[in-house]
Write a protein that holds these residues in place. Sequence first.
Motif, PDB file in Angstrom:
ATOM      1  N   LYS A  35     -14.376 -12.957  52.310  1.00  0.00           N
ATOM      2  CA  LYS A  35     -14.468 -12.726  51.135  1.00  0.00           C
ATOM      3  C   LYS A  35     -12.971 -13.392  50.267  1.00  0.00           C
ATOM      4  O   LYS A  35     -13.308 -13.890  49.373  1.00  0.00           O
ATOM      5  CB  LYS A  35     -14.464 -10.997  50.815  1.00  0.00           C
ATOM      6  CG  LYS A  35     -14.058 -10.884  49.301  1.00  0.00           C
ATOM      7  CD  LYS A  35     -14.380  -9.259  49.135  1.00  0.00           C
ATOM      8  CE  LYS A  35     -14.226  -8.949  47.809  1.00  0.00           C
ATOM      9  NZ  LYS A  35     -12.919  -8.145  47.265  1.00  0.00           N
ATOM     10  N   VAL A  36     -11.916 -13.135  51.064  1.00  0.00           N
ATOM     11  CA  VAL A  36     -10.568 -13.570  50.685  1.00  0.00           C
ATOM     12  C   VAL A  36     -10.781 -15.212  50.527  1.00  0.00           C
ATOM     13  O   VAL A  36     -10.528 -15.627  49.556  1.00  0.00           O
ATOM     14  CB  VAL A  36      -9.563 -13.399  51.405  1.00  0.00           C
ATOM     15  CG1 VAL A  36      -8.342 -14.190  51.134  1.00  0.00           C
ATOM     16  CG2 VAL A  36      -9.234 -11.762  51.252  1.00  0.00           C
ATOM     17  N   ARG A  37     -11.448 -15.879  51.561  1.00  0.00           N
ATOM     18  CA  ARG A  37     -11.495 -17.222  51.554  1.00  0.00           C
ATOM     19  C   ARG A  37     -12.471 -17.710  50.334  1.00  0.00           C
ATOM     20  O   ARG A  37     -12.100 -18.775  49.861  1.00  0.00           O
ATOM     21  CB  ARG A  37     -12.001 -17.580  53.132  1.00  0.00           C
ATOM     22  CG  ARG A  37     -12.059 -19.196  53.051  1.00  0.00           C
ATOM     23  CD  ARG A  37     -12.526 -19.471  54.710  1.00  0.00           C
ATOM     24  NE  ARG A  37     -12.559 -21.074  54.651  1.00  0.00           N
ATOM     25  CZ  ARG A  37     -12.806 -21.452  55.950  1.00  0.00           C
ATOM     26  NH1 ARG A  37     -12.997 -20.860  56.888  1.00  0.00           N
ATOM     27  NH2 ARG A  37     -12.893 -22.767  56.201  1.00  0.00           N
ATOM     28  N   ALA A  38     -13.338 -17.003  50.181  1.00  0.00           N
ATOM     29  CA  ALA A  38     -14.677 -17.657  49.243  1.00  0.00           C
ATOM     30  C   ALA A  38     -13.838 -17.395  47.771  1.00  0.00           C
ATOM     31  O   ALA A  38     -14.151 -18.137  47.006  1.00  0.00           O
ATOM     32  CB  ALA A  38     -15.810 -16.659  49.249  1.00  0.00           C
ATOM     33  N   GLU A  39     -13.220 -16.322  47.638  1.00  0.00           N
ATOM     34  CA  GLU A  39     -12.381 -16.240  46.395  1.00  0.00           C
ATOM     35  C   GLU A  39     -11.504 -17.237  46.045  1.00  0.00           C
ATOM     36  O   GLU A  39     -11.239 -17.774  44.904  1.00  0.00           O
ATOM     37  CB  GLU A  39     -11.757 -14.805  46.287  1.00  0.00           C
ATOM     38  CG  GLU A  39     -12.632 -13.608  46.016  1.00  0.00           C
ATOM     39  CD  GLU A  39     -11.938 -12.301  46.105  1.00  0.00           C
ATOM     40  OE1 GLU A  39     -10.743 -12.175  46.544  1.00  0.00           O
ATOM     41  OE2 GLU A  39     -12.778 -11.192  45.850  1.00  0.00           O
ATOM     42  N   ARG A  40     -10.705 -17.356  47.152  1.00  0.00           N
ATOM     43  CA  ARG A  40      -9.646 -18.775  46.982  1.00  0.00           C
ATOM     44  C   ARG A  40     -10.346 -19.980  46.508  1.00  0.00           C
ATOM     45  O   ARG A  40      -9.985 -20.648  45.801  1.00  0.00           O
ATOM     46  CB  ARG A  40      -9.010 -18.852  48.216  1.00  0.00           C
ATOM     47  CG  ARG A  40      -7.807 -17.684  48.385  1.00  0.00           C
ATOM     48  CD  ARG A  40      -6.961 -18.190  49.491  1.00  0.00           C
ATOM     49  NE  ARG A  40      -5.978 -17.136  49.839  1.00  0.00           N
ATOM     50  CZ  ARG A  40      -5.589 -16.940  51.186  1.00  0.00           C
ATOM     51  NH1 ARG A  40      -5.697 -17.727  52.090  1.00  0.00           N
ATOM     52  NH2 ARG A  40      -4.970 -15.791  51.076  1.00  0.00           N
ATOM     53  N   GLN A  41     -11.579 -20.281  47.262  1.00  0.00           N
ATOM     54  CA  GLN A  41     -12.208 -21.387  46.945  1.00  0.00           C
ATOM     55  C   GLN A  41     -12.845 -21.599  45.528  1.00  0.00           C
ATOM     56  O   GLN A  41     -12.894 -22.547  44.905  1.00  0.00           O
ATOM     57  CB  GLN A  41     -13.298 -21.670  47.966  1.00  0.00           C
ATOM     58  CG  GLN A  41     -12.899 -22.027  49.478  1.00  0.00           C
ATOM     59  CD  GLN A  41     -14.180 -22.337  50.142  1.00  0.00           C
ATOM     60  OE1 GLN A  41     -15.301 -22.010  49.967  1.00  0.00           O
ATOM     61  NE2 GLN A  41     -13.861 -23.109  51.307  1.00  0.00           N
ATOM     62  N   GLY A  44     -10.279 -22.488  43.252  1.00  0.00           N
ATOM     63  CA  GLY A  44      -9.850 -23.890  42.959  1.00  0.00           C
ATOM     64  C   GLY A  44     -11.025 -24.719  42.506  1.00  0.00           C
ATOM     65  O   GLY A  44     -10.588 -25.850  42.046  1.00  0.00           O
ATOM     66  N   GLU A  45     -11.974 -24.175  42.372  1.00  0.00           N
ATOM     67  CA  GLU A  45     -13.177 -24.899  41.605  1.00  0.00           C
ATOM     68  C   GLU A  45     -13.410 -24.627  40.264  1.00  0.00           C
ATOM     69  O   GLU A  45     -14.470 -23.938  39.795  1.00  0.00           O
ATOM     70  CB  GLU A  45     -14.483 -24.710  42.220  1.00  0.00           C
ATOM     71  CG  GLU A  45     -14.437 -25.143  43.669  1.00  0.00           C
ATOM     72  CD  GLU A  45     -15.738 -24.831  44.653  1.00  0.00           C
ATOM     73  OE1 GLU A  45     -16.615 -24.418  44.068  1.00  0.00           O
ATOM     74  OE2 GLU A  45     -15.860 -25.118  45.802  1.00  0.00           O
ATOM     75  N   ASP A  46     -12.461 -25.011  39.267  1.00  0.00           N
ATOM     76  CA  ASP A  46     -12.330 -24.607  37.879  1.00  0.00           C
ATOM     77  C   ASP A  46     -12.764 -25.681  37.066  1.00  0.00           C
ATOM     78  O   ASP A  46     -12.477 -25.860  35.604  1.00  0.00           O
ATOM     79  CB  ASP A  46     -11.120 -23.946  37.191  1.00  0.00           C
ATOM     80  CG  ASP A  46      -9.986 -24.758  37.854  1.00  0.00           C
ATOM     81  OD1 ASP A  46     -10.092 -25.952  38.183  1.00  0.00           O
ATOM     82  OD2 ASP A  46      -8.811 -24.398  37.358  1.00  0.00           O
ATOM     83  N   ARG A  48     -11.471 -28.966  37.290  1.00  0.00           N
ATOM     84  CA  ARG A  48     -10.251 -30.009  36.960  1.00  0.00           C
ATOM     85  C   ARG A  48     -10.316 -30.655  38.394  1.00  0.00           C
ATOM     86  O   ARG A  48     -10.585 -30.131  39.454  1.00  0.00           O
ATOM     87  CB  ARG A  48      -8.931 -29.246  36.531  1.00  0.00           C
ATOM     88  CG  ARG A  48      -8.978 -28.752  35.384  1.00  0.00           C
ATOM     89  CD  ARG A  48      -7.497 -28.051  35.198  1.00  0.00           C
ATOM     90  NE  ARG A  48      -7.357 -27.084  36.039  1.00  0.00           N
ATOM     91  CZ  ARG A  48      -6.340 -26.576  36.300  1.00  0.00           C
ATOM     92  NH1 ARG A  48      -5.064 -27.021  35.555  1.00  0.00           N
ATOM     93  NH2 ARG A  48      -5.957 -25.526  37.197  1.00  0.00           N
ATOM     94  N   ASP A  49      -9.997 -31.768  38.258  1.00  0.00           N
ATOM     95  CA  ASP A  49      -9.500 -32.494  39.589  1.00  0.00           C
ATOM     96  C   ASP A  49      -8.121 -32.882  39.681  1.00  0.00           C
ATOM     97  O   ASP A  49      -7.421 -33.791  38.799  1.00  0.00           O
ATOM     98  CB  ASP A  49     -10.291 -33.865  39.455  1.00  0.00           C
ATOM     99  CG  ASP A  49     -10.350 -34.733  40.849  1.00  0.00           C
ATOM    100  OD1 ASP A  49     -10.018 -34.089  41.628  1.00  0.00           O
ATOM    101  OD2 ASP A  49     -10.817 -35.889  40.879  1.00  0.00           O
ATOM    102  N   ASP A  50      -7.499 -32.020  40.497  1.00  0.00           N
ATOM    103  CA  ASP A  50      -5.873 -32.366  40.435  1.00  0.00           C
ATOM    104  C   ASP A  50      -5.479 -33.072  41.502  1.00  0.00           C
ATOM    105  O   ASP A  50      -4.324 -33.099  42.081  1.00  0.00           O
ATOM    106  CB  ASP A  50      -5.362 -30.588  40.864  1.00  0.00           C
ATOM    107  CG  ASP A  50      -5.648 -29.782  39.578  1.00  0.00           C
ATOM    108  OD1 ASP A  50      -5.745 -30.380  38.541  1.00  0.00           O
ATOM    109  OD2 ASP A  50      -5.795 -28.645  39.913  1.00  0.00           O
ATOM    110  N   ARG A  51      -6.347 -34.376  41.961  1.00  0.00           N
ATOM    111  CA  ARG A  51      -5.810 -35.032  42.863  1.00  0.00           C
ATOM    112  C   ARG A  51      -4.635 -35.941  42.428  1.00  0.00           C
ATOM    113  O   ARG A  51      -4.382 -36.434  41.252  1.00  0.00           O
ATOM    114  CB  ARG A  51      -6.889 -35.857  43.475  1.00  0.00           C
ATOM    115  CG  ARG A  51      -7.781 -35.143  44.175  1.00  0.00           C
ATOM    116  CD  ARG A  51      -8.721 -36.057  44.852  1.00  0.00           C
ATOM    117  NE  ARG A  51     -10.110 -35.370  44.789  1.00  0.00           N
ATOM    118  CZ  ARG A  51     -11.102 -35.764  45.129  1.00  0.00           C
ATOM    119  NH1 ARG A  51     -11.065 -37.201  45.679  1.00  0.00           N
ATOM    120  NH2 ARG A  51     -12.294 -35.313  45.228  1.00  0.00           N
TER     121      ARG A  51
END
Length: 51
Positions: A35-41, A44-46, A48-51
């Motif tokens: 659950k924690v890992r899925a919430e972090r992912q 990160g998927e909002d 924007r491409d922050d590369r």
Amino acid sequence: MFAVVEVLAHQGGWDEALTVLVPVGLFVGLLWAAKVRAERQDEGEDGRDDR
């Protein structure tokens, strides 16, 4: 050595309780980690491409 074996043999049912609680605890821990890992992912998927 025999005293240890006697202590581990049916002392009020705590050994049977551990037989159930340890796997359940591991399963709950794995679900929490997923659950924690899925919430972090998701954070990160909002869009924007922050590369």
